[in-house]
Motif scaffolding. Structure first.
Motif, short mmCIF file in Angstrom:
data_model
loop_
_atom_site.label_atom_id
_atom_site.label_comp_id
_atom_site.label_asym_id
_atom_site.label_seq_id
_atom_site.Cartn_x
_atom_site.Cartn_y
_atom_site.Cartn_z
N TYR A 229 0.84 -1.20 0.00
CA TYR A 229 0.00 0.00 0.00
C TYR A 229 0.87 1.24 0.00
O TYR A 229 2.06 1.19 0.38
N LYS A 246 -3.25 2.58 6.42
CA LYS A 246 -2.57 2.42 5.14
C LYS A 246 -3.18 3.37 4.12
O LYS A 246 -4.26 3.93 4.31
N LYS A 248 -3.50 3.95 -0.36
CA LYS A 248 -4.11 3.27 -1.50
C LYS A 248 -3.36 1.99 -1.85
O LYS A 248 -2.14 1.93 -1.73
N ARG A 249 -4.09 0.96 -2.26
CA ARG A 249 -3.48 -0.31 -2.65
C ARG A 249 -2.61 -0.12 -3.89
O ARG A 249 -3.03 0.51 -4.87
#
Length: 449
Positions: A229, A246, A248-249
């Motif tokens: 992430y 976290k 953004k992926r």
């Protein structure tokens, strides 16, 4: 009275504070016997090689391992201090951690378990063996006269099997639990030194890396499909609710390797596996490694691709974000010397030939033999400074640099020559030996198998 060479005593004396005087006297003699002893490293074999096969109070030497009060943990600290003083007085401390299986059988060996035998197993065959599983922490340091990195063991612990712990009402500790304790102990021993640990994929565990964050940096393999992430976004002023863990992926590393816009850098590594030169394509980036229910870990990932296509694409992670990709790879490649050390202690120091049944003796004997590898290296370094470290040569085999077999051979020669055995001038063609010593040499050679 037994006499010892000065080079041997200089390495052994720092350990004297861990033992009482009578016990330390036995320790010195047992170590002096463990180096030249051929074959098995039992206490009886050590006594025979130093000429004490007729010793009626032989039980005193067995008790050094089974009953005597001394701390193996403190001995590890002394050994580490001597290794750093000799080979790495300053700079980051690079250590490797790995486990090995000591094949043992017998109902009286309580902590014995059934494990996968990595030496006998392959991709197509799974082999299990009975034995003791040891986790060893080794100093990965270049040895100047060997022209390569050696793995010098200084701390080894016995990791009991899950079945043994359940049968004795103990909480089972995984390999990563042992690794966490050992590395945090190392951090307490060296609070002012930067510590970088390297390990295989068994130690690529988020809980372990999170526990070591800020204390010990770790370099290990990373799955190509790991969930990565973006770094944690800054919290906005007046934002309601708990902070995010976290961002953004990110694409998986498999996808990154296949993307056309990925920037690859060609790096030539002069000390690749097998001490050969190797050119690799490298891509790197930063991310958070996160799984639900686990603490996020900030890592720097490194992708490696072989331009020749002989090796598959692989990835490494480093929790030290200041390291370059080249540094991370060079440190990780040092891990191969750990396997070399495990092979050398079996071939030259008799690991797996011990026959102790006492739980305390079992817990001490193998760490001592692994530590003996480092002690021999220290003595050999002293011999090299005096020009006494020789390289075995043959017409059909040219060796440019000393190996461990040369080191132990020269240390053995030192123990034989400097023990007041010679009865005539060294420059004469014929050297006289006492009959008892000649018989001892004959016995050691004839019963070597």
């Amino acid at each position: 009275m037994t006499t010892y060479p000065e080079e041997f005593l200089r390495v052994i004396i720092p350990f004297g504070k861990l033992f009482s005087k009578p016990v330390f006297k036995h320790v010195k003699l047992m170590l002096a016997g463990a180096i030249p002893a051929p074959g098995k490293r039992t206490v009886s074999a050590l006594l025979c090689i130093v000429g004490l096969s007729r010793e009626k109070k032989f039980h005193k030497y067995h008790r050094v391992l089974s009953l005597a009060c001394w701390s193996a943990q403190k001995a590890s600290l002394v050994l580490l201090t001597e290794l750093l003083k000799c080979f790495l007085p300053e700079g980051p401390v690079i250590v490797g951690i790995d486990e090995t299986l000591e094949r043992r059988w017998g109902r009286k060996i309580e902590q014995r378990g059934i494990y996968r035998d990595s030496v006998r197993s392959s991709n197509s065959q799974f082999v299990k063996s009975s034995g003791l599983r040891w986790i060893s922490l080794m100093l990965l340091v270049p040895v100047s006269w060997a022209k390569r990195v050696w793995a010098l063991p200084f701390l080894t612990v016995l990791a009991a099997s899950e079945r043994y712990n359940q049968g004795h009402g103990k909480k089972h500790k995984k390999l990563t639990d042992w690794a966490r304790q050992m590395l945090l102990q190392l951090n307490r021993w060296l609070p002012k030194r930067e510590i970088i640990a390297v390990g295989d994929s068994s130690y690529a565990v988020i809980d372990l890396l999170a526990a070591l964050a800020g204390k010990v940096s770790f370099i290990t393999r990373l799955r190509l499909d790991a969930a990565l992430y973006e770094p944690l976004p800054l919290r906005r002023e007046g934002q309601v609710g708990r902070s995010r863990k976290k961002g953004k992926r990110l694409p998986t590393l498999t996808q990154v390797a296949q993307q056309a816009d990925t920037e690859w850098q060609r790096i030539v590594f002069s000390h690749w596996y097998g001490h050969k030169e190797k050119c690799m394509q490298v891509a790197t980036g930063r991310a958070l490694w996160y799984h639900s229910g686990k603490p996020p870990v900030a890592i720097q990932w490194v992708l490696l691709r072989d331009p020749e296509g002989k090796l598959g694409t692989s990835a490494l992670l480093s929790t030290d974000l200041t390291l370059t990709a080249e540094q991370s790879i060079n440190y990780f490649v040092r891990r191969w010397s750990i396997e070399v050390t495990f092979q050398e202690v079996r071939a030259h120091l008799g690991v797996e030939t011990q026959r102790q049944w006492s739980a305390k003796a079992i817990a001490r004997s193998t760490p001592v033999l692994l530590g003996l590898f480092s002690l021999i290296t220290l003595i050999a370094d002293s011999l090299q400074g005096q020009g006494k470290l020789q390289i075995s040569q043959a017409a059909w085999y040219e060796k440019k640099h000393p190996t461990f077999s040369d080191a132990i051979a020269c240390v053995r020669q030192l123990l034989w020559q400097e023990s007041s055995f010679c009865m005539s001038a060294q420059k004469d063609d014929m050297v006289k030996l006492p009959r008892g010593q000649l018989l001892l040499f004959q016995q050691a050679l004839t019963w070597a198998a």
